[in-house]
Design a protein around this motif. Structure first.
Motif, mmCIF file in Angstrom:
data_model
loop_
_atom_site.group_PDB
_atom_site.id
_atom_site.type_symbol
_atom_site.label_atom_id
_atom_site.label_comp_id
_atom_site.label_asym_id
_atom_site.label_seq_id
_atom_site.Cartn_x
_atom_site.Cartn_y
_atom_site.Cartn_z
ATOM 1 N N THR A 1 9.066 -5.015 -8.241
ATOM 2 C CA THR A 1 8.896 -3.999 -7.203
ATOM 3 C C THR A 1 8.867 -2.593 -7.806
ATOM 4 N N HIS A 2 9.496 -2.415 -8.946
ATOM 5 C CA HIS A 2 9.501 -1.081 -9.568
ATOM 6 C C HIS A 2 8.167 -0.759 -10.255
ATOM 7 N N SER A 3 7.300 -1.752 -10.408
ATOM 8 C CA SER A 3 5.995 -1.529 -11.040
ATOM 9 C C SER A 3 5.150 -0.524 -10.267
ATOM 10 N N THR A 4 5.245 -0.547 -8.940
ATOM 11 C CA THR A 4 4.436 0.409 -8.170
ATOM 12 C C THR A 4 4.905 1.837 -8.405
ATOM 13 N N ARG A 5 6.210 2.037 -8.579
ATOM 14 C CA ARG A 5 6.731 3.387 -8.858
ATOM 15 C C ARG A 5 6.279 3.851 -10.233
ATOM 16 N N ARG A 6 6.424 3.002 -11.241
ATOM 17 C CA ARG A 6 5.980 3.367 -12.593
ATOM 18 C C ARG A 6 4.468 3.613 -12.619
ATOM 19 N N SER A 7 3.718 2.799 -11.897
ATOM 20 C CA SER A 7 2.259 2.954 -11.867
ATOM 21 C C SER A 7 1.866 4.263 -11.208
ATOM 22 N N PHE A 8 2.509 4.585 -10.098
ATOM 23 C CA PHE A 8 2.247 5.836 -9.382
ATOM 24 C C PHE A 8 2.469 7.035 -10.302
ATOM 25 N N ASP B 1 0.825 -1.219 0.000
ATOM 26 C CA ASP B 1 0.000 0.000 0.000
ATOM 27 C C ASP B 1 0.859 1.269 0.000
ATOM 28 N N ILE B 2 1.902 1.285 0.816
ATOM 29 C CA ILE B 2 2.771 2.465 0.857
ATOM 30 C C ILE B 2 3.470 2.636 -0.488
ATOM 31 N N ALA B 3 3.884 1.524 -1.084
ATOM 32 C CA ALA B 3 4.494 1.590 -2.419
ATOM 33 C C ALA B 3 3.509 2.175 -3.424
ATOM 34 N N TRP B 4 2.261 1.734 -3.379
ATOM 35 C CA TRP B 4 1.226 2.166 -4.319
ATOM 36 C C TRP B 4 0.881 3.644 -4.150
ATOM 37 N N TYR B 5 0.788 4.110 -2.912
ATOM 38 C CA TYR B 5 0.336 5.481 -2.642
ATOM 39 C C TYR B 5 1.456 6.515 -2.520
ATOM 40 N N THR B 6 2.720 6.068 -2.563
ATOM 41 C CA THR B 6 3.819 7.037 -2.503
ATOM 42 C C THR B 6 4.736 6.975 -3.716
ATOM 43 N N GLY B 7 4.767 5.850 -4.407
ATOM 44 C CA GLY B 7 5.650 5.701 -5.556
ATOM 45 C C GLY B 7 7.121 5.612 -5.180
ATOM 46 N N GLU B 8 7.411 5.330 -3.926
ATOM 47 C CA GLU B 8 8.811 5.220 -3.507
ATOM 48 C C GLU B 8 9.371 3.856 -3.901
ATOM 49 N N ARG B 9 10.684 3.820 -4.083
ATOM 50 C CA ARG B 9 11.371 2.562 -4.375
ATOM 51 C C ARG B 9 11.300 1.653 -3.147
ATOM 52 N N TRP B 10 11.222 0.355 -3.385
ATOM 53 C CA TRP B 10 11.079 -0.612 -2.299
ATOM 54 C C TRP B 10 12.313 -0.652 -1.397
ATOM 55 N N GLY B 11 13.481 -0.315 -1.917
ATOM 56 C CA GLY B 11 14.679 -0.271 -1.086
ATOM 57 C C GLY B 11 14.547 0.725 0.049
ATOM 58 N N ALA B 12 13.863 1.831 -0.192
ATOM 59 C CA ALA B 12 13.612 2.829 0.861
ATOM 60 C C ALA B 12 12.420 2.420 1.722
ATOM 61 N N LEU B 13 11.439 1.763 1.121
ATOM 62 C CA LEU B 13 10.251 1.346 1.884
ATOM 63 C C LEU B 13 10.610 0.406 3.021
ATOM 64 N N VAL B 14 11.459 -0.582 2.726
ATOM 65 C CA VAL B 14 11.780 -1.571 3.759
ATOM 66 C C VAL B 14 12.592 -0.961 4.898
ATOM 67 N N LYS B 15 13.146 0.227 4.691
ATOM 68 C CA LYS B 15 13.951 0.882 5.723
ATOM 69 C C LYS B 15 13.181 1.970 6.472
ATOM 70 N N LEU B 16 11.865 2.012 6.293
ATOM 71 C CA LEU B 16 11.068 2.992 7.028
ATOM 72 C C LEU B 16 11.086 2.679 8.528
ATOM 73 N N GLN B 17 11.253 3.729 9.307
ATOM 74 C CA GLN B 17 11.138 3.595 10.753
ATOM 75 C C GLN B 17 9.741 4.042 11.157
ATOM 76 N N LEU B 18 9.286 3.608 12.309
ATOM 77 C CA LEU B 18 7.954 3.997 12.780
ATOM 78 C C LEU B 18 7.805 5.511 12.788
ATOM 79 N N MET B 19 8.863 6.227 13.230
ATOM 80 C CA MET B 19 8.792 7.687 13.320
ATOM 81 C C MET B 19 8.689 8.353 11.944
ATOM 82 N N ASP B 20 8.973 7.626 10.866
ATOM 83 C CA ASP B 20 8.827 8.179 9.517
ATOM 84 C C ASP B 20 7.369 8.235 9.086
ATOM 85 N N CYS B 21 6.519 7.443 9.753
ATOM 86 C CA CYS B 21 5.113 7.322 9.356
ATOM 87 C C CYS B 21 4.120 7.715 10.448
ATOM 88 N N TYR B 22 4.560 7.634 11.715
ATOM 89 C CA TYR B 22 3.648 7.857 12.834
ATOM 90 C C TYR B 22 4.154 8.955 13.754
#
Length: 193
Positions: free
Chosen positions: A142-149, A34-55
């Motif tokens: 994994t790059h499909s969500t970025r291209r789709s966004f 969902d975060i990939a779909w709604y932000t278009g960020e690369r998955w390499g950065a998505l997996v490194k999200l900390q709680l404080m980055d989102c909450y």
């Protein structure tokens, strides 16, 4: 289209995204998609999200998701920039409903919990869901969500300068390569004259 991991990642339709999401069993991994779909960020950065980055401290979703510079891909000049993406209302609901693992600082912790999950594992989760959904011949990665966004924003009439700012691209030429233009798109464009 991607074939044996070569070529450009396929652009997903809303139906493709829904089919894939339905096949992801874990809420944690659904949120990753969902975060990939709604932000278009690369998955390499998505997996490194900390709680404080989102909450926020009180556990409510932030207004922006913060993708820290050190987790993002470098520009051709080697520079990395922090990217903040406004949280879509649907994504805010999904973040609110999700209950993160409280003993980890990571939004998507590894099984050990002391580090983020790996990109390979995230890729495997996506590939498995794509296969079960019957979409394995489409060239989805994994790059499909970025291209789709990016393609979805362009199709909704968002100008390239705004998309460039949202995605963090530094070069319009590179950005334009992400946008899929179909024969129907060109016919509709000519029809507007």
């Amino acid at each position: 289209m991607k074939n044996n991991r070569n070529g450009q990642a396929a652009v997903l339709t809303n139906a493709d995204y829904s089919k894939i999401r339905k096949q992801v069993k874990s809420q944690k991994y659904k949120l990753l998609l969902d975060i990939a779909w709604y932000t278009g960020e690369r998955w390499g950065a998505l997996v490194k999200l900390q709680l404080m980055d989102c909450y926020n401290i009180d556990g409510t979703p932030r207004e922006y998701i913060n993708f820290r510079a050190r987790t993002r891909k470098a520009t051709p000049t080697g520079e990395r920039k922090t990217r903040q993406v406004p949280v879509h209302s649907t994504l805010a609901e999904l973040l609110t409903a999700y209950k993160p693992e409280s003993d980890s600082m990571w939004l998507f912790p590894s099984r050990e919990g002391d580090k983020p999950m790996g990109l390979r594992w995230a890729d495997e989760i996506l590939r498995t869901a794509v296969d079960i959904a019957g979409l394995c011949n489409k060239g989805i990665s994994t790059h499909s969500t970025r291209r789709s966004f990016i393609t979805n924003l362009a199709n909704k009439g968002v100008n390239l300068a705004t998309i460039k700012k949202i995605t963090g691209h530094t070069d319009l030429k590179v950005l334009s390569g992400y946008i899929e233009v179909t024969d129907e798109d060109t016919k509709r464009a000519i029809a507007t004259l």
